[in-house]
Design a protein around this motif. Sequence first.
Motif, PDB file in Angstrom:
ATOM      1  N   ARG A   2      -4.948 -39.356  16.854  1.00 39.57           N
ATOM      2  CA  ARG A   2      -5.888 -39.615  16.680  1.00 39.57           C
ATOM      3  C   ARG A   2      -6.267 -38.699  15.439  1.00 39.57           C
ATOM      4  NH1 ARG A   2     -10.904 -41.256  20.255  1.00 39.57           N
ATOM      5  NH2 ARG A   2      -9.253 -42.195  21.967  1.00 39.57           N
ATOM      6  N   ARG A  30      -5.253 -40.134  11.986  1.00 37.26           N
ATOM      7  CA  ARG A  30      -5.847 -40.888  11.933  1.00 37.26           C
ATOM      8  C   ARG A  30      -6.584 -40.434  10.444  1.00 37.26           C
ATOM      9  NH1 ARG A  30      -5.807 -43.876  16.551  1.00 37.26           N
ATOM     10  NH2 ARG A  30      -8.049 -43.848  16.260  1.00 37.26           N
ATOM     11  N   ILE A  31      -7.034 -39.319  11.032  1.00 36.23           N
ATOM     12  CA  ILE A  31      -7.980 -38.360  10.460  1.00 36.23           C
ATOM     13  C   ILE A  31      -7.845 -37.747   9.145  1.00 36.23           C
ATOM     14  CG2 ILE A  31      -9.980 -36.701  10.135  1.00 36.23           C
ATOM     15  CD1 ILE A  31     -10.309 -37.634  13.676  1.00 36.23           C
ATOM     16  N   GLN A  41      -7.520 -40.406   6.710  1.00 33.43           N
ATOM     17  CA  GLN A  41      -8.623 -41.235   5.943  1.00 33.43           C
ATOM     18  C   GLN A  41      -9.356 -39.708   4.774  1.00 33.43           C
ATOM     19  OE1 GLN A  41     -11.121 -40.962   9.726  1.00 33.43           O
ATOM     20  NE2 GLN A  41     -12.304 -42.901   9.227  1.00 33.43           N
ATOM     21  N   ALA A 100     -17.593 -41.690   8.219  1.00 35.10           N
ATOM     22  CA  ALA A 100     -16.440 -42.394   9.222  1.00 35.10           C
ATOM     23  C   ALA A 100     -15.711 -41.252   9.516  1.00 35.10           C
ATOM     24  CB  ALA A 100     -15.371 -43.317   8.572  1.00 35.10           C
ATOM     25  N   ALA A 101     -14.687 -39.980   8.645  1.00 29.82           N
ATOM     26  CA  ALA A 101     -14.131 -39.541   9.015  1.00 29.82           C
ATOM     27  C   ALA A 101     -14.482 -38.285   9.924  1.00 29.82           C
ATOM     28  CB  ALA A 101     -13.400 -38.928   7.699  1.00 29.82           C
ATOM     29  N   LYS A 119     -17.223 -38.484  11.910  1.00 33.49           N
ATOM     30  CA  LYS A 119     -17.568 -39.443  12.954  1.00 33.49           C
ATOM     31  C   LYS A 119     -16.084 -39.549  13.749  1.00 33.49           C
ATOM     32  CE  LYS A 119     -21.213 -41.889  11.748  1.00 33.49           C
ATOM     33  NZ  LYS A 119     -22.121 -42.981  11.439  1.00 33.49           N
ATOM     34  N   ALA A 120     -14.974 -39.705  12.845  1.00 37.80           N
ATOM     35  CA  ALA A 120     -13.346 -39.432  14.146  1.00 37.80           C
ATOM     36  C   ALA A 120     -13.078 -38.159  14.774  1.00 37.80           C
ATOM     37  CB  ALA A 120     -12.088 -40.530  13.090  1.00 37.80           C
ATOM     38  N   ARG A 167     -15.480 -37.918  17.720  1.00 38.62           N
ATOM     39  CA  ARG A 167     -15.491 -38.484  18.784  1.00 38.62           C
ATOM     40  C   ARG A 167     -13.500 -37.590  19.700  1.00 38.62           C
ATOM     41  NH1 ARG A 167     -16.294 -43.218  15.942  1.00 38.62           N
ATOM     42  NH2 ARG A 167     -14.472 -43.123  14.954  1.00 38.62           N
ATOM     43  N   SER A 168     -12.716 -37.463  17.986  1.00 45.04           N
ATOM     44  CA  SER A 168     -11.782 -36.652  18.734  1.00 45.04           C
ATOM     45  C   SER A 168     -11.959 -35.121  19.623  1.00 45.04           C
ATOM     46  CB  SER A 168     -10.766 -35.868  18.243  1.00 45.04           C
ATOM     47  OG  SER A 168     -10.329 -37.245  16.917  1.00 45.04           O
ATOM     48  N   THR A 226     -13.214 -36.277  22.871  1.00 44.49           N
ATOM     49  CA  THR A 226     -11.826 -37.043  23.957  1.00 44.49           C
ATOM     50  C   THR A 226     -10.956 -35.699  23.889  1.00 44.49           C
ATOM     51  OG1 THR A 226     -11.979 -38.319  22.602  1.00 44.49           O
ATOM     52  CG2 THR A 226      -9.629 -37.935  23.899  1.00 44.49           C
TER      53      THR A 226
END
Length: 104
Positions: A26, A29-30, A33, A59-60, A62-63, A66-67, A70
Amino acid sequence: MADTPPLKIVQGTALSDVQKKDLLHRLARIEGQLRGVQKLIAKAESPADCDGIAQQMSAARKALDRSFVTLLTHSLITHTEKAATPEESLESSRRVAALLEKFA
């Protein structure tokens, strides 16, 4: 820029190997981004370009949020499963709750 070698996953009790791999994936990916956002900023020519940049930054963000959730979820599950007593399980839950209060 050369690719960085993958991080060595250390065995421990904080998170399982699968959980660590999930979080590292995750975050990678960020990171991608954010590199894309940097390129968008460098190439921005008009005020309209800021809309796309803001959208990608959102978007970054929010990701990353979310991480964070998690991480806490994995931590709670791992520590609750490994608890030997109900008291240890409760203490793990309190630790995660404290992290939420502090950082969320």
